[in-house]
Design an enzyme around this catalytic site. Sequence first.
Site, PDB file in Angstrom:
ATOM      1  N   ASP A   1      46.222  44.002  47.814  1.00 19.50           N
ATOM      2  CA  ASP A   1      45.455  45.236  47.770  1.00 19.50           C
ATOM      3  C   ASP A   1      45.552  45.957  49.117  1.00 19.50           C
ATOM      4  O   ASP A   1      45.809  45.321  50.148  1.00 19.50           O
ATOM      5  CB  ASP A   1      43.991  44.950  47.465  1.00 19.50           C
TER       6      ASP A   1
ATOM      7  N   TYR B   1      44.826  31.945  51.602  1.00 26.02           N
ATOM      8  CA  TYR B   1      44.132  33.106  52.148  1.00 26.02           C
ATOM      9  C   TYR B   1      43.018  32.665  53.102  1.00 26.02           C
ATOM     10  O   TYR B   1      42.475  31.570  52.979  1.00 26.02           O
ATOM     11  CB  TYR B   1      43.465  33.917  51.036  1.00 26.02           C
TER      12      TYR B   1
ATOM     13  N   ASP C   1      34.500  43.993  46.298  1.00 27.11           N
ATOM     14  CA  ASP C   1      34.763  43.920  47.737  1.00 27.11           C
ATOM     15  C   ASP C   1      34.000  45.058  48.417  1.00 27.11           C
ATOM     16  O   ASP C   1      33.406  45.915  47.756  1.00 27.11           O
ATOM     17  CB  ASP C   1      36.268  43.957  48.057  1.00 27.11           C
TER      18      ASP C   1
ATOM     19  N   ARG D   1      38.582  38.217  45.317  1.00 21.79           N
ATOM     20  CA  ARG D   1      37.393  39.075  45.184  1.00 21.79           C
ATOM     21  C   ARG D   1      36.416  38.500  44.166  1.00 21.79           C
ATOM     22  O   ARG D   1      35.209  38.462  44.379  1.00 21.79           O
ATOM     23  CB  ARG D   1      37.810  40.478  44.725  1.00 21.79           C
TER      24      ARG D   1
END
Length: 214
Positions: free
Chosen positions: A39, A67, A81, A173
């Site tokens: 994103d 991540y 988010d 998310r």
Amino acid sequence: MANGIVIIDKPAGWTSMDVCGKLRSVLKTRKVGHAGTLDPMATGVLPVFVGQATRAVSFAETGDKEYVAGLHLGCVTNTQDTSGDVLEQRPVHVTRQDLEALLPRFTGEVMQVPPMYSAIKINGQKLYQLARQGKEVERPVRPVTIHELEVLGQDESGDWLLRILCSKGTYVRTLCHDIGEKLGCHGCMEQLIRTRVGQFDRNGAHTLDDIAAI
């Protein structure tokens, strides 16, 4: 024509396709593809395949991903988010022990409902297009695998930093949202850094400034 794989350390504000467009311009070829969409707000490892190497994109996409995510507790947003609109806020009384005690419930195979702001198609339409029209549709629950999940600490704003090693298709998310719901105070993702895609990590990754200097 160039052939090969370029590991980009994607900056915030760029889409994955923006990065591919930049490489098409610099390398003078249209055969450019990426493995694993990030994103715009996310940063980190984006493997970009050039020329004949684009044939390997589908194989790279299936690898596990790692991540570091910022978990912001106390609010829920329409995008899951902090880039989205805040829908509700709640007080937070969560300790590190509370959070660590919960994480085993999100380790292994877990079921996720994809967020409305995603590129998944329902009846031929991308969910984010429907979301921008103010529509919400039922999304099928699907399994993903969280191999490793740990608390790294807190950043200077007090958000929790999580390290996540997960399968393809995992929405970090949504993981942050679901953790916040289980804690009873809501939650969303504040930042996202991808540190690894399959065998590719940040060691030797190029910035867009590096590419522009070619």
